[in-house]
Write an enzyme that holds these catalytic residues in place. Structure first.
Site, PDB file in Angstrom:
ATOM      1  N   PRO A   7       0.834  -1.204   0.000  1.00 29.18           N
ATOM      2  CA  PRO A   7       0.000   0.000   0.000  1.00 29.18           C
ATOM      3  C   PRO A   7       0.867   1.252   0.000  1.00 29.18           C
ATOM      4  O   PRO A   7       1.795   1.378   0.800  1.00 29.18           O
ATOM      5  CB  PRO A   7      -0.791  -0.133   1.306  1.00 29.18           C
ATOM      6  N   GLU A   8       0.583   2.174  -0.916  1.00 26.61           N
ATOM      7  CA  GLU A   8       1.360   3.406  -1.024  1.00 26.61           C
ATOM      8  C   GLU A   8       0.522   4.582  -0.541  1.00 26.61           C
ATOM      9  O   GLU A   8      -0.566   4.406   0.018  1.00 26.61           O
ATOM     10  CB  GLU A   8       1.818   3.597  -2.468  1.00 26.61           C
TER      11      GLU A   8
END
Length: 275
Positions: A2-3
């Site tokens: 997840p960014e």
């Protein structure tokens, strides 16, 4: 992993659930995450009110009067609201129970983190995990001039410099490939060789790419879900280069190429992106 868009989407989702509410209890089912969950954390937070749900880079920051809880989603984790009567799944390791809602951290690989920074230890920005992070991409100070200054003297390939997160946070592997394509910059170009004009284009491309991802809820993981359980969809539909090796460029029809930089896949167009 997840960014920034995924983490920010999660932050917005949990903010409406947590902020201003007292935490009835924190349940730790599996403390062995990337770093051990402090054993006394449930007692430290029981009955305390969440004052703010913030974010720095890929870290969620849950602020209480007496300190800040740092939450990282790891490689494939998610933090989502679940029905109060729903039985925990196998990898639901940490649970925040409020009087009106339950949130669970689901982390199959256990690369996430749930840590505590007491207020007495100083500003949260000085925590070792946060101290070296670059500027936020939507900070008013961010732009071509900022990047040009950060790139000065750095001969590493621009893709690697972006991934390091010291010039700007949130430009992970997928978003770096997409941003460089938008800016027309070859991923192997030494960062210090970028002119002011190209830095301006790159800054605008980073903001546009992350902005589009935020608008779609983020999706750097195929199984990513937001705080409400909704899946992200941006890169399933709109990716210009990522995971499109040998497929025609959407701009010029030249086959997209794939290379490996720092053990990470990079996708680019040889015609649209110049060194």
């Amino acid at each position: 992993m997840p960014e920034l868009p995924e983490v920010e989407t999660t932050r917005r989702g949990i903010d409406t659930v947590m902020t201003g509410r007292p935490l009835v209890r924190l349940v730790v089912r599996e403390p062995r995450l990337r770093w051990p969950v402090p054993a006394d954390l449930p007692a430290t937070l029981s009955g305390r009110t969440v004052l703010e749900c913030g974010r720095r880079g890929k870290y969620l920051l849950l602020r209480f009067e007496h300190g800040t809880q740092i939450v990282h989603l790891g490689m494939s984790g998610s933090l989502r609201r679940v029905p109060e009567a729903e039985a925990p799944r196998r990898h639901d390791h940490v649970e925040w129970v409020f009087d009106h809602a339950v949130l669970r951290l689901h982390d199959p690989r256990r690369f996430g983190a749930v840590l505590w920074h007491p207020a007495g230890d100083g500003p949260i920005e000085f925590h070792p995990l946060l101290a070296k992070l670059g500027i936020e991409p939507f900070d008013p100070r961010f732009g071509g001039a900022w990047l040009r200054d950060q790139f000065r003297g750095r001969s590493a390939p621009i893709k690697q410099v972006l991934l390091a997160g010291e010039a700007v946070v949130g430009v992970g592997n997928i978003y770096a490939s997409e941003s460089l394509f938008r800016a027309g910059i070859h991923p192997r170009t030494p960062a210090c060789r970028l002119s002011m004009a190209r830095c301006d284009k790159l800054a605008a491309a980073i903001q546009a790419t992350l902005g589009d991802a935020l608008a779609s809820g983020g999706s750097t993981l195929r199984d990513y879900v937001g705080a409400g359980g909704e899946p992200g969809s941006y890169f399933d539909i709109h990716a210009a280069v990522y995971e499109r090796e040998n497929q025609p460029c959407r701009t010029c029809a030249t086959p997209i190429r794939r290379i490996v930089q720092g053990q990470r896949a990079t996708y680019y167009c040889v015609r649209c992106q110049r060194a």
